[in-house]
Design a protein around this motif. Structure first.
Motif, PDB file in Angstrom:
ATOM      1  N   GLY A 193       0.799  -1.230   0.000  1.00 16.53           N
ATOM      2  CA  GLY A 193       0.000   0.000   0.000  1.00 16.53           C
ATOM      3  C   GLY A 193       0.825   1.269   0.000  1.00 16.53           C
ATOM      4  N   ALA A 194       2.015   1.220   0.586  1.00 11.13           N
ATOM      5  CA  ALA A 194       2.836   2.425   0.660  1.00 11.13           C
ATOM      6  C   ALA A 194       3.347   2.824  -0.727  1.00 11.13           C
ATOM      7  CB  ALA A 194       4.015   2.203   1.599  1.00 11.13           C
ATOM      8  N   PHE A 195       3.511   1.815  -1.617  1.00 13.95           N
ATOM      9  CA  PHE A 195       3.976   2.100  -2.980  1.00 13.95           C
ATOM     10  C   PHE A 195       2.808   2.472  -3.892  1.00 13.95           C
ATOM     11  CE2 PHE A 195       7.493  -0.189  -1.242  1.00 13.95           C
ATOM     12  CZ  PHE A 195       8.618   0.232  -1.929  1.00 13.95           C
ATOM     13  N   ALA A 196       1.736   1.680  -3.784  1.00 12.80           N
ATOM     14  CA  ALA A 196       0.617   1.828  -4.728  1.00 12.80           C
ATOM     15  C   ALA A 196      -0.343   2.914  -4.248  1.00 12.80           C
ATOM     16  CB  ALA A 196      -0.106   0.495  -4.879  1.00 12.80           C
ATOM     17  N   THR A 197       0.092   4.149  -4.376  1.00 11.90           N
ATOM     18  CA  THR A 197      -0.788   5.245  -3.963  1.00 11.90           C
ATOM     19  C   THR A 197      -1.142   6.095  -5.175  1.00 11.90           C
ATOM     20  OG1 THR A 197       0.991   6.835  -3.555  1.00 11.90           O
ATOM     21  CG2 THR A 197       0.389   5.366  -1.729  1.00 11.90           C
ATOM     22  N   GLY A 198      -2.347   6.646  -5.128  1.00 11.67           N
ATOM     23  CA  GLY A 198      -2.806   7.520  -6.206  1.00 11.67           C
ATOM     24  C   GLY A 198      -1.917   8.747  -6.349  1.00 11.67           C
ATOM     25  N   ALA A 199      -1.312   9.184  -5.244  1.00  6.95           N
ATOM     26  CA  ALA A 199      -0.454  10.365  -5.324  1.00  6.95           C
ATOM     27  C   ALA A 199       0.797  10.070  -6.153  1.00  6.95           C
ATOM     28  CB  ALA A 199      -0.058  10.814  -3.913  1.00  6.95           C
ATOM     29  N   ARG A 200       1.327   8.828  -6.005  1.00  5.15           N
ATOM     30  CA  ARG A 200       2.509   8.454  -6.792  1.00  5.15           C
ATOM     31  C   ARG A 200       2.143   8.078  -8.226  1.00  5.15           C
ATOM     32  NH1 ARG A 200       7.075   6.240  -4.846  1.00  5.15           N
ATOM     33  NH2 ARG A 200       6.758   4.239  -5.853  1.00  5.15           N
ATOM     34  N   PHE A 201       0.920   7.588  -8.425  1.00  7.54           N
ATOM     35  CA  PHE A 201       0.505   7.095  -9.755  1.00  7.54           C
ATOM     36  C   PHE A 201      -0.849   7.688 -10.149  1.00  7.54           C
ATOM     37  CE2 PHE A 201       3.653   4.131  -8.334  1.00  7.54           C
ATOM     38  CZ  PHE A 201       4.387   3.874  -9.481  1.00  7.54           C
ATOM     39  N   PRO A 202      -0.876   8.969 -10.472  1.00  5.90           N
ATOM     40  CA  PRO A 202      -2.155   9.574 -10.855  1.00  5.90           C
ATOM     41  C   PRO A 202      -2.588   9.112 -12.253  1.00  5.90           C
ATOM     42  CG  PRO A 202      -0.392  11.188 -11.061  1.00  5.90           C
ATOM     43  CD  PRO A 202       0.229   9.936 -10.498  1.00  5.90           C
ATOM     44  N   GLU A 203      -3.870   9.083 -12.477  1.00  8.40           N
ATOM     45  CA  GLU A 203      -4.450   8.889 -13.814  1.00  8.40           C
ATOM     46  C   GLU A 203      -4.109   7.556 -14.470  1.00  8.40           C
ATOM     47  OE1 GLU A 203      -3.607  12.292 -16.252  1.00  8.40           O
ATOM     48  OE2 GLU A 203      -4.209  13.634 -14.625  1.00  8.40           O
ATOM     49  N   ILE A 204      -3.858   6.518 -13.688  1.00  8.50           N
ATOM     50  CA  ILE A 204      -3.762   5.187 -14.276  1.00  8.50           C
ATOM     51  C   ILE A 204      -4.546   4.216 -13.394  1.00  8.50           C
ATOM     52  CG2 ILE A 204      -1.501   5.481 -15.395  1.00  8.50           C
ATOM     53  CD1 ILE A 204      -0.740   3.492 -12.899  1.00  8.50           C
ATOM     54  N   THR A 205      -4.774   3.020 -13.909  1.00  7.37           N
ATOM     55  CA  THR A 205      -5.471   2.005 -13.121  1.00  7.37           C
ATOM     56  C   THR A 205      -4.482   1.380 -12.146  1.00  7.37           C
ATOM     57  OG1 THR A 205      -6.787   1.578 -15.079  1.00  7.37           O
ATOM     58  CG2 THR A 205      -6.956  -0.027 -13.286  1.00  7.37           C
ATOM     59  N   LEU A 206      -4.788   1.440 -10.863  1.00 10.16           N
ATOM     60  CA  LEU A 206      -3.863   1.004  -9.828  1.00 10.16           C
ATOM     61  C   LEU A 206      -4.558  -0.037  -8.957  1.00 10.16           C
ATOM     62  CD1 LEU A 206      -1.070   1.786  -8.623  1.00 10.16           C
ATOM     63  CD2 LEU A 206      -2.243   3.544  -7.295  1.00 10.16           C
ATOM     64  N   HIS A 207      -3.900  -1.185  -8.788  1.00  9.92           N
ATOM     65  CA  HIS A 207      -4.468  -2.229  -7.930  1.00  9.92           C
ATOM     66  C   HIS A 207      -3.505  -2.497  -6.775  1.00  9.92           C
ATOM     67  CE1 HIS A 207      -7.656  -3.315 -10.746  1.00  9.92           C
ATOM     68  NE2 HIS A 207      -6.762  -3.246 -11.713  1.00  9.92           N
ATOM     69  N   ALA A 208      -3.891  -2.149  -5.550  1.00  8.47           N
ATOM     70  CA  ALA A 208      -3.055  -2.426  -4.373  1.00  8.47           C
ATOM     71  C   ALA A 208      -3.412  -3.820  -3.856  1.00  8.47           C
ATOM     72  CB  ALA A 208      -3.278  -1.349  -3.310  1.00  8.47           C
ATOM     73  N   GLU A 209      -3.155  -4.817  -4.722  1.00  7.26           N
ATOM     74  CA  GLU A 209      -3.509  -6.201  -4.379  1.00  7.26           C
ATOM     75  C   GLU A 209      -2.407  -7.132  -4.854  1.00  7.26           C
ATOM     76  OE1 GLU A 209      -7.893  -6.989  -5.420  1.00  7.26           O
ATOM     77  OE2 GLU A 209      -7.449  -5.031  -6.252  1.00  7.26           O
ATOM     78  N   TRP A 210      -2.460  -8.381  -4.422  1.00  5.41           N
ATOM     79  CA  TRP A 210      -1.471  -9.357  -4.872  1.00  5.41           C
ATOM     80  C   TRP A 210      -1.726  -9.718  -6.338  1.00  5.41           C
ATOM     81  CZ3 TRP A 210       2.823 -10.764  -2.334  1.00  5.41           C
ATOM     82  CH2 TRP A 210       2.902 -10.375  -0.984  1.00  5.41           C
ATOM     83  N   PRO A 211      -0.644  -9.868  -7.117  1.00  8.09           N
ATOM     84  CA  PRO A 211      -0.808 -10.168  -8.550  1.00  8.09           C
ATOM     85  C   PRO A 211      -1.647 -11.425  -8.804  1.00  8.09           C
ATOM     86  CG  PRO A 211       1.475  -9.633  -8.072  1.00  8.09           C
ATOM     87  CD  PRO A 211       0.770  -9.681  -6.753  1.00  8.09           C
ATOM     88  N   ASP A 212      -1.478 -12.454  -7.953  1.00 10.20           N
ATOM     89  CA  ASP A 212      -2.235 -13.686  -8.264  1.00 10.20           C
ATOM     90  C   ASP A 212      -3.724 -13.512  -8.003  1.00 10.20           C
ATOM     91  OD1 ASP A 212      -1.354 -13.468  -5.701  1.00 10.20           O
ATOM     92  OD2 ASP A 212      -0.845 -15.577  -5.432  1.00 10.20           O
ATOM     93  N   GLU A 213      -4.105 -12.432  -7.292  1.00  9.43           N
ATOM     94  CA  GLU A 213      -5.531 -12.145  -7.151  1.00  9.43           C
ATOM     95  C   GLU A 213      -6.050 -11.333  -8.326  1.00  9.43           C
ATOM     96  OE1 GLU A 213      -5.624 -10.143  -3.391  1.00  9.43           O
ATOM     97  OE2 GLU A 213      -5.320 -12.002  -2.268  1.00  9.43           O
TER      98      GLU A 213
END
Lengths: 226, 108
Positions: A107-127
């Motif tokens: 969650g600390a990496f996958a933040t909207g502030a760091r990655f604006p305007e793209i689809t962001l999933h703060a979840e495990w890849p296998d999910e």
């Protein structure tokens, strides 16, 4: 173009299905050919490559002159790892026409502030990856350096038809990863699909140049096939 | 979709929904240094409004004029532009390339 033909083309795009709109130039007769059924068409001999290399064009056959318009799904880049290099890759990928999806369970990496305007999933890849529909118009970059996150992503990528798989890491790390993949039941030819160390060797220094080398390699594989 | 700009088809769909008569022009062949790749599209309505591009501006005017005729006739047509063609030179494919453009009524 009749309305129902036009609607089939639009619908294919919404559903990420590859289709060709074939027009007989002499009389305007048109048909929509799905990539999955291209082998049954009279233009089967040109459709396969046309889809593969996204190449629309005119073809003359005994039945007449046809324009084959390839409507492939939008290109998509799935980036595993909401890391610094991902931030540098995204603007280049978007400029080249890719929809970008970033996956990182941290969650600390996958933040909207760091990655604006793209689809962001703060979840495990296998999910999340099985829900994305990994197809021939999708490329995957594994950028976390963390086997807990990258390895499950590569497993799913190798079981899919994605056109490009790249993994960050030194030659030494690539060898260790190869051994883990063998242990997980993958073959040498599976592992050969993974581009690693990722990117063309252009002596890149720093994230922006590494991003250029990655997108150059993705482009080469997309357009030239290897 | 190399060459295709998805927003052009969206625009065409919207215009049809609005009840406008629409033609679609698509680059089907290029030779030499044509500015827009095969698959590039221009959508035109009966009033001559257009969105998209088939040549980066060189022959759009001529394509729009033909498209308005095609909307009323309902018959598709293949147009050719290039340096070898005097008319085309007049409308200015100054880049030195040649292109063929298929123009068809849409949704009719």
């Amino acid at each position: 173009m009749k309305l129902d033909i036009f609607e089939q083309v639009l619908e294919a795009r919404t559903q990420r299905k590859a289709v060709a709109l074939v027009t007989q130039l002499a009389n305007g007769a048109q048909r929509v050919v799905a990539r999955d059924h291209a082998a049954d068409d009279i233009l089967a001999h040109v459709l396969d490559e046309a889809f593969r290399f996204d190449r629309s064009g005119v073809h003359k056959v005994p039945e007449g002159e046809f324009f084959v318009h390839i409507y492939n799904p939008a290109l998509r880049l799935v980036i595993i790892g909401a890391v610094h290099i991902a931030q540098a890759v995204i603007p280049i990928a978007k400029a080249a026409g890719y929809d970008v999806v970033v996956v990182d369970p941290r969650g600390a990496f996958a933040t909207g502030a760091r990655f604006p305007e793209i689809t962001l999933h703060a979840e495990w890849p296998d999910e999340i990856l099985p829900t994305l529909g990994l197809d021939q118009r999708t490329g995957i970059l594994a950028l976390t350096h963390d086997p807990k996150i990258d390895d499950p992503s590569l497993h799913l990528a190798l079981k899919s038809k994605v056109f490009y798989i790249g993994a960050l890491g030194s030659k030494k790390n690539q060898a260790a990863r190869g051994q883990r993949l063998i242990g997980a039941g993958f073959s040498e030819s599976d592992i050969a699909r993974i581009h690693g160390p990722i990117g063309l060797n252009i002596g890149a220094q720093g994230a922006p140049e590494i991003a250029i080398s990655i997108m150059a390699e993705v482009t080469r594989v997309l357009r030239l096939g290897s | 979709m190399a060459g295709s700009d998805p927003t052009v088809l969206d625009q065409a769909a919207q215009w049809l929904k609005d009840g406008r008569q629409v033609a679609l022009a698509t680059v089907i062949e290029t030779w030499g240094s044509a500015p827009q790749p095969v698959g590039s599209q221009l959508v035109i309505d009966a009033d001559g409004n257009f969105i998209g591009s088939v040549s980066g501006g060189c022959v759009e005017g001529a394509v729009v004029t033909e498209a308005i005729d095609i909307i009323s006739s309902g018959k598709p047509k293949t147009l050719a532009f290039g340096v070898a063609d005097e008319t085309a030179w007049k409308v200015g494919l100054a880049c030195g390339g040649k292109i063929r453009v298929y123009v068809e009524p849409l949704g009719a």
